[in-house]
Design an enzyme around this catalytic site. Structure first.
Site, PDB file in Angstrom:
ATOM      1  N   ASP A  39      46.018 -62.343   9.542  1.00 14.92           N
ATOM      2  CA  ASP A  39      44.552 -62.406   9.519  1.00 14.92           C
ATOM      3  C   ASP A  39      44.015 -61.020   9.837  1.00 14.92           C
ATOM      4  OD1 ASP A  39      42.515 -65.079   9.792  1.00 14.92           O
ATOM      5  OD2 ASP A  39      41.648 -63.150  10.408  1.00 14.92           O
ATOM      6  N   ASP A  61      44.620 -56.930   6.384  1.00 17.70           N
ATOM      7  CA  ASP A  61      43.418 -57.058   5.550  1.00 17.70           C
ATOM      8  C   ASP A  61      43.893 -57.333   4.123  1.00 17.70           C
ATOM      9  OD1 ASP A  61      41.172 -56.797   4.005  1.00 17.70           O
ATOM     10  OD2 ASP A  61      40.528 -54.886   4.855  1.00 17.70           O
ATOM     11  N   VAL A  62      43.640 -58.542   3.636  1.00 18.33           N
ATOM     12  CA  VAL A  62      44.189 -58.936   2.339  1.00 18.33           C
ATOM     13  C   VAL A  62      43.468 -58.300   1.157  1.00 18.33           C
ATOM     14  CG1 VAL A  62      45.100 -61.151   3.180  1.00 18.33           C
ATOM     15  CG2 VAL A  62      42.779 -61.035   2.222  1.00 18.33           C
ATOM     16  N   SER A 140      38.825 -73.653  -4.929  1.00 16.15           N
ATOM     17  CA  SER A 140      37.613 -74.392  -4.503  1.00 16.15           C
ATOM     18  C   SER A 140      37.066 -75.166  -5.686  1.00 16.15           C
ATOM     19  CB  SER A 140      36.544 -73.404  -4.026  1.00 16.15           C
ATOM     20  OG  SER A 140      35.297 -74.063  -3.887  1.00 16.15           O
ATOM     21  N   TYR A 153      31.033 -66.483  -6.083  1.00 13.32           N
ATOM     22  CA  TYR A 153      32.194 -67.171  -5.483  1.00 13.32           C
ATOM     23  C   TYR A 153      32.857 -68.082  -6.532  1.00 13.32           C
ATOM     24  CZ  TYR A 153      34.477 -70.462  -2.159  1.00 13.32           C
ATOM     25  OH  TYR A 153      35.350 -71.258  -1.456  1.00 13.32           O
ATOM     26  N   LYS A 157      36.643 -67.921  -7.876  1.00  9.70           N
ATOM     27  CA  LYS A 157      37.584 -69.044  -7.735  1.00  9.70           C
ATOM     28  C   LYS A 157      38.074 -69.520  -9.106  1.00  9.70           C
ATOM     29  CE  LYS A 157      37.838 -69.797  -3.198  1.00  9.70           C
ATOM     30  NZ  LYS A 157      39.082 -69.564  -2.441  1.00  9.70           N
TER      31      LYS A 157
HETATM   32  N1  LIG Z   1      35.884 -74.887   4.193  1.00 14.22           N
HETATM   33  C1  LIG Z   1      35.607 -75.383   2.998  1.00 14.22           C
HETATM   34  O1  LIG Z   1      34.815 -76.315   2.851  1.00 14.22           O
HETATM   35  C2  LIG Z   1      36.254 -74.812   1.783  1.00 14.22           C
HETATM   36  C3  LIG Z   1      36.039 -75.462   0.559  1.00 14.22           C
HETATM   37  C4  LIG Z   1      36.644 -74.970  -0.579  1.00 14.22           C
HETATM   38  C5  LIG Z   1      37.464 -73.855  -0.498  1.00 14.22           C
HETATM   39  N2  LIG Z   1      37.649 -73.240   0.688  1.00 14.22           N
HETATM   40  C6  LIG Z   1      38.516 -72.070   0.728  1.00 14.22           C
HETATM   41  O2  LIG Z   1      39.484 -72.222   1.746  1.00 14.22           O
HETATM   42  C7  LIG Z   1      39.848 -70.939   2.263  1.00 14.22           C
HETATM   43  C8  LIG Z   1      39.736 -70.936   3.781  1.00 14.22           C
HETATM   44  O3  LIG Z   1      38.406 -71.262   4.133  1.00 14.22           O
HETATM   45  P1  LIG Z   1      37.962 -71.654   5.629  1.00 14.22           P
HETATM   46  O4  LIG Z   1      36.754 -72.481   5.494  1.00 14.22           O
HETATM   47  O5  LIG Z   1      39.132 -72.165   6.378  1.00 14.22           O
HETATM   48  O6  LIG Z   1      37.521 -70.205   6.177  1.00 14.22           O
HETATM   49  P2  LIG Z   1      37.278 -69.663   7.638  1.00 14.22           P
HETATM   50  O7  LIG Z   1      36.102 -68.746   7.540  1.00 14.22           O
HETATM   51  O8  LIG Z   1      37.230 -70.757   8.658  1.00 14.22           O
HETATM   52  O9  LIG Z   1      38.585 -68.781   7.898  1.00 14.22           O
HETATM   53  C9  LIG Z   1      38.861 -67.674   7.089  1.00 14.22           C
HETATM   54  C10 LIG Z   1      39.852 -66.762   7.809  1.00 14.22           C
HETATM   55  O10 LIG Z   1      40.108 -65.644   6.949  1.00 14.22           O
HETATM   56  C11 LIG Z   1      40.089 -64.466   7.718  1.00 14.22           C
HETATM   57  N3  LIG Z   1      39.754 -63.300   6.876  1.00 14.22           N
HETATM   58  C12 LIG Z   1      38.532 -62.956   6.404  1.00 14.22           C
HETATM   59  N4  LIG Z   1      38.616 -61.808   5.703  1.00 14.22           N
HETATM   60  C13 LIG Z   1      39.911 -61.415   5.745  1.00 14.22           C
HETATM   61  C14 LIG Z   1      40.616 -60.308   5.213  1.00 14.22           C
HETATM   62  N5  LIG Z   1      39.986 -59.360   4.502  1.00 14.22           N
HETATM   63  N6  LIG Z   1      41.946 -60.226   5.428  1.00 14.22           N
HETATM   64  C15 LIG Z   1      42.591 -61.174   6.158  1.00 14.22           C
HETATM   65  N7  LIG Z   1      41.969 -62.245   6.700  1.00 14.22           N
HETATM   66  C16 LIG Z   1      40.647 -62.367   6.488  1.00 14.22           C
HETATM   67  C17 LIG Z   1      39.033 -64.715   8.776  1.00 14.22           C
HETATM   68  O11 LIG Z   1      39.190 -63.846   9.885  1.00 14.22           O
HETATM   69  C18 LIG Z   1      39.275 -66.189   9.117  1.00 14.22           C
HETATM   70  O12 LIG Z   1      40.218 -66.327  10.170  1.00 14.22           O
HETATM   71  C19 LIG Z   1      38.951 -69.932   1.539  1.00 14.22           C
HETATM   72  O13 LIG Z   1      39.616 -69.409   0.420  1.00 14.22           O
HETATM   73  C20 LIG Z   1      37.785 -70.784   1.086  1.00 14.22           C
HETATM   74  O14 LIG Z   1      37.134 -70.227  -0.052  1.00 14.22           O
HETATM   75  C21 LIG Z   1      37.062 -73.690   1.841  1.00 14.22           C
END
Ligand SMILES: NC(=O)c1ccc[n+]([C@@H]2O[C@H](COP(=O)([O-])OP(=O)(O)OC[C@H]3O[C@@H](n4cnc5c(N)ncnc54)[C@H](O)[C@@H]3O)[C@@H](O)[C@H]2O)c1
Length: 258
Positions: A39, A61-62, A140, A153, A157
């Site tokens: 992360d 950092d991804v 997503s 977004y 996706k």
């Molecule tokens: N939560 C939802 O409802 C939902 C729905 C559809 C898709 N998604 C997808 O699921 C995935 C996770 O979402 P989430 O809701 O758990 O997110 P979240 O915001 O709770 O967690 C995201 C994590 O990614 C880390 N991060 C951010 N930028 C980064 C970087 N540059 N390098 C490394 N780490 C980084 C953050 O520090 C955080 O810990 C995402 O791809 C999101 O688009 C989520």
């Protein structure tokens, strides 16, 4: 739950400091994997690693391809191989398409699509020579349909979806499988922050969801565990919705009571 489906496997989960990524890292470790939780917030994954045996933390950092390459190379050096790569980072910047700035577009693409490309490429490079591995991209529902305020977004996706299919087709006889999970609205810090800005806030948004509730991060982790395991040996190039029927809905029909 006693589960040894990933016993001895080596896995990387990106964005493991929160929400879906953290749930996947926990579930994989509980199923016997050694998990590298990566992360950008190193302290978040260090906390996770402190709480769960089998999880080690890495700051990464991804959006930087050399950072992901180094993460994968270091994992292989330390653990001998990589069996499972979960490319989980993605982020929206809400706003109307006509108002989106170049910088916002670049940022969403970098976090959501380029990060996935870097992760898939780095994993393929170490998995293909071993003719074994499972790559899981977190996509997503926004990648399949238009959603007001989520155009950048959704476009990113949609790219993740095609990248998943193209990688699977290109490597269909390689022993490496590449799949995506398409979550519905999942209760994570990320979505709660986004929904808080909507009219009526989080509670009103939750009421609009077809299943009547948010999904839980653990419900996505369960699907990821399946795709990571040998039980999914003939599942390749799939875009798996885990969304309480959200993507199956014909929008013109009202939600039934109950
Ligand atoms: N939560 C939802 O409802 C939902 C729905 C559809 C898709 N998604 C997808 O699921 C995935 C996770 O979402 P989430 O809701 O758990 O997110 P979240 O915001 O709770 O967690 C995201 C994590 O990614 C880390 N991060 C951010 N930028 C980064 C970087 N540059 N390098 C490394 N780490 C980084 C953050 O520090 C955080 O810990 C995402 O791809 C999101 O688009 C989520």
């Amino acid at each position: 739950m006693n589960d040894d489906r990933l016993e001895g496997r080596i896995a990387i989960v990106t964005g493991a400091g929160s929400g879906i990524g953290a749930a996947i890292a926990r579930r994989f470790a509980a199923a016997g994997a050694q998990v590298v939780a990566a992360d950008i917030r190193a302290e978040a994954v260090e906390t996770l690693a402190g709480e769960h045996r089998g999880v080690t933390a890495r700051g990464c950092d991804v959006t930087v391809s050399t950072g992901i390459d180094a993460l994968v190379d270091e994992t292989v050096r330390r653990c001998g191989r990589l069996d499972v790569m979960v490319n989980n980072v993605g982020q929206s910047i809400a706003g109307w398409l006509k108002d989106a700035t170049d910088a916002e577009w670049e940022r969403v693409l970098a976090l959501t699509l380029s990060s996935t490309f870097f992760g898939v490429r780095a994993a393929l490079r170490v998995m293909l020579p071993r003719r074994s591995g499972s790559i899981i991209n977190i996509s997503s529902g926004a990648g399949f349909c238009g959603a007001p305020g989520l155009a950048t977004y959704g476009a990113a996706k949609a790219g993740v979806n095609n990248l998943t299919q193209s990688a699977a087709v290109e490597n269909a006889r390689s022993g490496v499988r590449i799949n995506a999970i398409s979550p519905g609205a999942i209760r994570t810090p990320g979505i709660l922050q986004w929904a808080a800005e909507l009219p009526g806030g989080v509670a009103a948004y939750e009421q609009t969801l077809l299943p009547g509730r948010f999904g839980r991060p653990e419900e996505i982790a369960a699907a990821a565990l399946f795709l990571a395991s040998d039980e999914a040996s003939f599942v390749n190039g799939a875009l798996l919705p885990v969304d309480g029927a959200a993507s199956a809905r014909m929008a013109a029909i009202d939600v039934p009571p109950g």
